[in-house]
Design an enzyme around this catalytic site. Sequence first.
Site, PDB file in Angstrom:
ATOM      1  N   HIS A 121       0.815  -1.220   0.000  1.00 21.94           N
ATOM      2  CA  HIS A 121       0.000   0.000   0.000  1.00 21.94           C
ATOM      3  C   HIS A 121       0.842   1.261   0.000  1.00 21.94           C
ATOM      4  CE1 HIS A 121      -3.625  -2.394   1.750  1.00 21.94           C
ATOM      5  NE2 HIS A 121      -3.506  -2.544   0.443  1.00 21.94           N
ATOM      6  N   THR A 198      -3.538  -8.162  11.373  1.00 27.58           N
ATOM      7  CA  THR A 198      -4.409  -7.591  10.357  1.00 27.58           C
ATOM      8  C   THR A 198      -5.826  -8.127  10.516  1.00 27.58           C
ATOM      9  OG1 THR A 198      -4.813  -7.308   7.969  1.00 27.58           O
ATOM     10  CG2 THR A 198      -3.743  -9.368   8.643  1.00 27.58           C
ATOM     11  N   ASN A 223      -2.882 -12.534  16.401  1.00 22.67           N
ATOM     12  CA  ASN A 223      -3.795 -11.402  16.531  1.00 22.67           C
ATOM     13  C   ASN A 223      -4.376 -11.380  17.944  1.00 22.67           C
ATOM     14  OD1 ASN A 223      -6.043  -9.542  16.139  1.00 22.67           O
ATOM     15  ND2 ASN A 223      -5.684  -9.829  13.937  1.00 22.67           N
ATOM     16  N   ALA A 241       1.458  -9.162  19.153  1.00 26.08           N
ATOM     17  CA  ALA A 241       2.529  -9.534  18.211  1.00 26.08           C
ATOM     18  C   ALA A 241       3.902  -9.330  18.844  1.00 26.08           C
ATOM     19  CB  ALA A 241       2.403  -8.680  16.942  1.00 26.08           C
TER      20      ALA A 241
HETATM   21  C1  BV8 Z   1      -8.848  -1.910  -5.085  1.00 24.81           C
HETATM   22  C2  BV8 Z   1      -3.124   2.678   2.748  1.00 24.81           C
HETATM   23  C3  BV8 Z   1      -9.545  -1.949  -7.344  1.00 24.81           C
HETATM   24  C4  BV8 Z   1      -3.489   4.098   2.971  1.00 24.81           C
HETATM   25  C5  BV8 Z   1      -5.126   1.294   2.882  1.00 24.81           C
HETATM   26  C6  BV8 Z   1     -16.018  -0.342  -2.859  1.00 24.81           C
HETATM   27  C7  BV8 Z   1     -15.388   0.694  -3.529  1.00 24.81           C
HETATM   28  C8  BV8 Z   1     -14.034   0.664  -3.843  1.00 24.81           C
HETATM   29  C9  BV8 Z   1     -13.280  -0.442  -3.476  1.00 24.81           C
HETATM   30  C10 BV8 Z   1     -13.918  -1.459  -2.791  1.00 24.81           C
HETATM   31  C11 BV8 Z   1     -15.259  -1.439  -2.488  1.00 24.81           C
HETATM   32  N1  BV8 Z   1     -15.578  -2.586  -1.814  1.00 24.81           N
HETATM   33  C12 BV8 Z   1     -14.465  -3.327  -1.681  1.00 24.81           C
HETATM   34  C13 BV8 Z   1     -13.481  -2.663  -2.270  1.00 24.81           C
HETATM   35  C14 BV8 Z   1     -12.107  -3.080  -2.346  1.00 24.81           C
HETATM   36  C15 BV8 Z   1     -11.380  -2.357  -1.221  1.00 24.81           C
HETATM   37  C16 BV8 Z   1     -11.652  -3.136   0.051  1.00 24.81           C
HETATM   38  O1  BV8 Z   1     -11.121  -4.212   0.213  1.00 24.81           O
HETATM   39  N2  BV8 Z   1     -12.474  -2.558   0.938  1.00 24.81           N
HETATM   40  C17 BV8 Z   1     -12.780  -3.231   2.180  1.00 24.81           C
HETATM   41  C18 BV8 Z   1     -12.985  -2.208   3.292  1.00 24.81           C
HETATM   42  C19 BV8 Z   1     -14.004  -4.125   1.986  1.00 24.81           C
HETATM   43  N3  BV8 Z   1     -10.001  -2.382  -1.615  1.00 24.81           N
HETATM   44  C20 BV8 Z   1      -9.513  -1.363  -2.336  1.00 24.81           C
HETATM   45  O2  BV8 Z   1     -10.108  -0.362  -2.623  1.00 24.81           O
HETATM   46  C21 BV8 Z   1      -8.097  -1.592  -2.831  1.00 24.81           C
HETATM   47  N4  BV8 Z   1      -8.050  -1.279  -4.222  1.00 24.81           N
HETATM   48  O3  BV8 Z   1      -9.619  -2.785  -4.809  1.00 24.81           O
HETATM   49  O4  BV8 Z   1      -8.718  -1.385  -6.345  1.00 24.81           O
HETATM   50  C22 BV8 Z   1      -9.017  -1.447  -8.621  1.00 24.81           C
HETATM   51  C23 BV8 Z   1      -8.411  -2.347  -9.506  1.00 24.81           C
HETATM   52  C24 BV8 Z   1      -7.965  -1.861 -10.715  1.00 24.81           C
HETATM   53  C25 BV8 Z   1      -8.089  -0.500 -11.033  1.00 24.81           C
HETATM   54  C26 BV8 Z   1      -8.662   0.391 -10.113  1.00 24.81           C
HETATM   55  C27 BV8 Z   1      -9.137  -0.084  -8.899  1.00 24.81           C
HETATM   56  C28 BV8 Z   1      -7.137  -0.658  -2.129  1.00 24.81           C
HETATM   57  C29 BV8 Z   1      -7.125  -0.955  -0.635  1.00 24.81           C
HETATM   58  C30 BV8 Z   1      -5.993  -0.190   0.043  1.00 24.81           C
HETATM   59  C31 BV8 Z   1      -6.528   0.909   0.917  1.00 24.81           C
HETATM   60  N5  BV8 Z   1      -5.410   1.536   1.634  1.00 24.81           N
HETATM   61  N6  BV8 Z   1      -4.050   1.823   3.491  1.00 24.81           N
HETATM   62  C32 BV8 Z   1      -3.205   4.544   4.379  1.00 24.81           C
HETATM   63  O5  BV8 Z   1      -2.712   3.762   5.205  1.00 24.81           O
HETATM   64  O6  BV8 Z   1      -3.472   5.718   4.630  1.00 24.81           O
HETATM   65  S1  BV8 Z   1      -6.089   0.246   3.766  1.00 24.81           S
HETATM   66  C33 BV8 Z   1      -5.616   0.109   5.399  1.00 24.81           C
HETATM   67  O7  BV8 Z   1      -6.597  -0.656   6.082  1.00 24.81           O
HETATM   68  C34 BV8 Z   1      -4.376  -0.709   5.646  1.00 24.81           C
HETATM   69  O8  BV8 Z   1      -3.367  -0.466   4.720  1.00 24.81           O
HETATM   70  C35 BV8 Z   1      -4.825  -2.131   5.627  1.00 24.81           C
HETATM   71  O9  BV8 Z   1      -4.693  -2.699   4.345  1.00 24.81           O
HETATM   72  C36 BV8 Z   1      -6.293  -2.012   5.849  1.00 24.81           C
HETATM   73  C37 BV8 Z   1      -6.739  -2.918   6.983  1.00 24.81           C
HETATM   74  O10 BV8 Z   1      -6.105  -2.515   8.087  1.00 24.81           O
HETATM   75  P1  BV8 Z   1      -5.241  -3.538   8.981  1.00 24.81           P
HETATM   76  O11 BV8 Z   1      -3.840  -3.340   8.608  1.00 24.81           O
HETATM   77  O12 BV8 Z   1      -5.765  -4.936   8.925  1.00 24.81           O
HETATM   78  O13 BV8 Z   1      -5.544  -2.877  10.354  1.00 24.81           O
HETATM   79  P2  BV8 Z   1      -6.909  -2.960  11.171  1.00 24.81           P
HETATM   80  O14 BV8 Z   1      -6.898  -1.806  12.122  1.00 24.81           O
HETATM   81  O15 BV8 Z   1      -8.072  -3.166  10.261  1.00 24.81           O
HETATM   82  O16 BV8 Z   1      -6.705  -4.294  11.993  1.00 24.81           O
HETATM   83  C38 BV8 Z   1      -5.657  -4.383  12.935  1.00 24.81           C
HETATM   84  C39 BV8 Z   1      -5.671  -5.809  13.420  1.00 24.81           C
HETATM   85  O17 BV8 Z   1      -4.591  -5.988  14.332  1.00 24.81           O
HETATM   86  C40 BV8 Z   1      -6.937  -6.159  14.169  1.00 24.81           C
HETATM   87  O18 BV8 Z   1      -7.343  -7.458  13.791  1.00 24.81           O
HETATM   88  C41 BV8 Z   1      -6.489  -6.142  15.647  1.00 24.81           C
HETATM   89  O19 BV8 Z   1      -7.193  -7.117  16.397  1.00 24.81           O
HETATM   90  C42 BV8 Z   1      -5.047  -6.538  15.532  1.00 24.81           C
HETATM   91  N7  BV8 Z   1      -4.156  -6.013  16.576  1.00 24.81           N
HETATM   92  C43 BV8 Z   1      -4.215  -4.807  17.188  1.00 24.81           C
HETATM   93  N8  BV8 Z   1      -3.163  -4.693  18.044  1.00 24.81           N
HETATM   94  C44 BV8 Z   1      -2.447  -5.847  17.947  1.00 24.81           C
HETATM   95  C45 BV8 Z   1      -3.077  -6.694  17.020  1.00 24.81           C
HETATM   96  N9  BV8 Z   1      -2.621  -7.921  16.716  1.00 24.81           N
HETATM   97  C46 BV8 Z   1      -1.483  -8.321  17.332  1.00 24.81           C
HETATM   98  N10 BV8 Z   1      -0.815  -7.559  18.226  1.00 24.81           N
HETATM   99  C47 BV8 Z   1      -1.269  -6.335  18.561  1.00 24.81           C
HETATM  100  N11 BV8 Z   1      -0.593  -5.592  19.455  1.00 24.81           N
END
Ligand code: BV8
Length: 252
Positions: A121, A198, A223, A241
């Site tokens: 990303h 994640t 996680n 982690a």
């Molecule tokens: C794409 C960078 C197609 C920026 C990020 C409707 C419209 C448009 C797109 C979509 C749509 N529906 C679905 C989509 C696809 C979409 C998607 O998947 N949406 C989801 C919400 C359903 N994906 C996209 O849009 C991607 N692009 O599909 O393009 C395309 C193809 C061709 C041509 C044109 C277009 C792009 C997705 C990338 C978005 N950018 N970040 C920035 O950071 O500012 S996303 C961001 O959130 C992160 O990068 C990461 O990927 C994502 C999820 O976050 P996590 O890293 O998992 O973190 P989270 O907080 O969610 O979870 C943390 C976890 O850790 C938890 O489980 C927690 O329990 C645990 N934890 C916490 N502390 C600890 C721990 N575990 C262990 N130890 C600890 N101490």
Amino acid sequence: MVDRDAIERCGRLLREAGRVMATTGAGISAESGVPTFRGPDGLWRRYRPEDLATPEAFGANPALVWEWYRWRRARIAEARPNPGHDALSRFERRWPAFELVTQNVDGLHHRAGSTRVIEVHGNIWRTRCARRCGFSIDESPGAATEPVPLDDRGLPVCQCGGMLRPDVTWFGEALDAQAITRAFALAESCEVLLVVGTSSLVYPAAAVPEIALGAGATVIEINVDATPLTSRADVSLRGLAGEILPALEGAV
Ligand code: BV8
Ligand code: ZN
């Protein structure tokens, strides 16, 4: 408390594996003080992804988006890699083919010493032309980068006249093709995949463990909570982690 039997079992799996890889999310940086996206102090809690991390949001209100990224950069600049990042950086020496896919844009894996990192990303410290004219700069602390001109709103502008933006992948944007292709190829050929911190919700990055499972790899999730991957993972280690990864390292 870490489950010692499960750690020993994973230690055995890792000891016998030749090709090991990891994929990480915001949870691995949580213990470094970098807010996650969906946790109790989650970034998205205060902001909706649609409001900030999309090209439309940047087009509509670049000042708000830059304010958010500048706030995050300041938080990340104060952060230090934690024992989870450190353990993963040492895995590179334990398995010569070890590579790390990360959804994180904070650069903490590099600062921990990891050298084979695929940032699917992008990276919050790189700033690039929104028109993709080719202009890009490193704005990380200490980088010897010339300051860029600002417009009357205080927003950075490109030499081509376009706006500058953080070089990260927003929702609705395609990922860097080389990065995600490499990540999928690694998932296809690894024997053990560690999935660390994640929520496994965002695609296509969340497909990495699915590809690994489909290719017959052993998937170990680390996680603090259960995720949509938990029921399909071979092992799901519940805990921090920063505690589990060093414990795993000691069990290998
Ligand atoms: C794409 C960078 C197609 C920026 C990020 C409707 C419209 C448009 C797109 C979509 C749509 N529906 C679905 C989509 C696809 C979409 C998607 O998947 N949406 C989801 C919400 C359903 N994906 C996209 O849009 C991607 N692009 O599909 O393009 C395309 C193809 C061709 C041509 C044109 C277009 C792009 C997705 C990338 C978005 N950018 N970040 C920035 O950071 O500012 S996303 C961001 O959130 C992160 O990068 C990461 O990927 C994502 C999820 O976050 P996590 O890293 O998992 O973190 P989270 O907080 O969610 O979870 C943390 C976890 O850790 C938890 O489980 C927690 O329990 C645990 N934890 C916490 N502390 C600890 C721990 N575990 C262990 N130890 C600890 N101490
Ligand atoms: Zn430009």
